[in-house]
Write a protein that holds these residues in place. Structure first.
Motif, short mmCIF file in Angstrom:
data_model
loop_
_atom_site.label_atom_id
_atom_site.label_comp_id
_atom_site.label_asym_id
_atom_site.label_seq_id
_atom_site.Cartn_x
_atom_site.Cartn_y
_atom_site.Cartn_z
N GLN A 4 0.84 -1.19 0.00
CA GLN A 4 0.00 0.00 0.00
C GLN A 4 0.88 1.25 0.00
OE1 GLN A 4 -3.73 -0.53 0.31
NE2 GLN A 4 -2.77 -2.38 -0.48
N MET A 6 1.40 5.51 -0.42
CA MET A 6 0.85 6.88 -0.37
C MET A 6 1.77 7.80 -1.16
SD MET A 6 0.32 9.54 2.84
CE MET A 6 -1.25 8.96 3.46
N LEU A 31 -2.74 3.68 -2.29
CA LEU A 31 -3.73 3.73 -1.21
C LEU A 31 -4.34 5.12 -1.06
CD1 LEU A 31 -5.02 2.30 1.31
CD2 LEU A 31 -3.04 3.16 2.60
N SER A 32 -3.47 6.16 -1.16
CA SER A 32 -3.94 7.52 -0.96
C SER A 32 -2.93 8.51 -1.52
CB SER A 32 -4.17 7.81 0.54
OG SER A 32 -2.98 7.56 1.27
N ILE A 43 -3.89 12.38 7.47
CA ILE A 43 -4.53 11.11 7.10
C ILE A 43 -3.65 9.88 7.26
CG2 ILE A 43 -6.03 12.30 5.46
CD1 ILE A 43 -4.29 11.27 3.19
N GLU A 46 -4.67 7.21 9.74
CA GLU A 46 -5.94 6.60 9.37
C GLU A 46 -5.74 5.61 8.23
OE1 GLU A 46 -10.08 7.82 7.07
OE2 GLU A 46 -8.82 9.41 7.93
N LYS A 47 -4.96 6.01 7.24
CA LYS A 47 -4.74 5.16 6.07
C LYS A 47 -3.71 4.06 6.31
CE LYS A 47 -7.52 7.46 3.35
NZ LYS A 47 -8.76 6.85 2.79
N PRO A 49 -0.38 3.57 5.36
CA PRO A 49 0.27 3.00 4.17
C PRO A 49 1.50 2.18 4.57
CG PRO A 49 0.89 5.28 4.42
CD PRO A 49 -0.18 5.02 5.45
#
Length: 213
Positions: A4, A6, A31-32, A43, A46-47, A49
């Protein structure tokens, strides 16, 4: 399970380009995204990565500062600095801030993918063509450390004053000693740190963070 990732960069076009490159590898998943360090920090937990691709030059908080904060919050998240800077100073600053890797934006897609997978697998990745300059700087620093060990307290004062641009007369007044004594101390100092003038001595002091009085 895919890695994942970011992306943190203030240029949307660059983020889109990186996304299109990474999507060809089934082991990776975007992922973001974030366009600033502040957005990333809002973030990231929360995410969560696996790997962050972090630009150094970000508006507001720098990528280096964001890197430090990410590492403070989580040692598990890997941070790969993605930058245009090929100067070894930026590389050293990133490594000092606990970056897991450092790669240039003009690298090939294969090299970028390799870098992401390398840091994900708990190994450090450094742009290959920057390694010789890094090694040279580390050797230089080791040599400087040996020189610093031989500097007396008084000579260290001289070095600090020189770095601040003080003349011999000003140093003499500051320390209540004669110009001749100042000259003798500076002459001994120059021999110990292997320099021939005040500019080189100032560079030595700044390079080794010795300018604090």
């Amino acid at each position: 399970m895919s890695i994942q990732v970011m992306l943190v960069d203030d240029h949307k076009m660059l983020r889109e380009g990186i996304k299109s490159l990474l999507e060809f590898d089934s082991d990776l998943e975007i992922l973001s995204e974030a366009s600033s360090a502040e957005e990333c920090l809002d973030i990231v937990m929360e995410k969560k990565p696996d790997v962050i691709l972090m630009d150094i030059n970000l508006p507001g908080i720098s990528g280096i500062q964001a890197l430090k904060e990410v590492k403070r919050r989580s040692k598990k998240i890997k941070v790969l600095m993605l930058t245009v800077h090929n100067e070894v100073e930026y590389l050293i600053e990133s490594l000092d801030a606990k970056a897991d890797g450092y790669i240039l934006k003009d690298s090939s897609s294969d090299e970028l993918i390799k870098a992401i997978k390398t840091v994900y697998n708990e190994e450090r990745y450094i742009q290959p063509d920057l390694i010789p300059a890094l090694n040279a700087r580390l050797i230089q620093n080791e040599s400087d450390n040996e020189m610093i060990k031989d500097i007396t307290k008084r000579e260290m004062q001289m070095l600090g004053f020189i770095a601040l641009g003080k003349t011999n007369a000003e140093i003499g007044v500051e320390l209540n000693i004669s110009d001749r004594t100042v000259k003798n101390h500076i002459s001994n100092l120059f021999k110990k740190i292997n320099v021939t003038d005040r500019t080189q001595a100032a560079v030595f002091a700044i390079r080794n963070n010795l300018i604090q009085m």
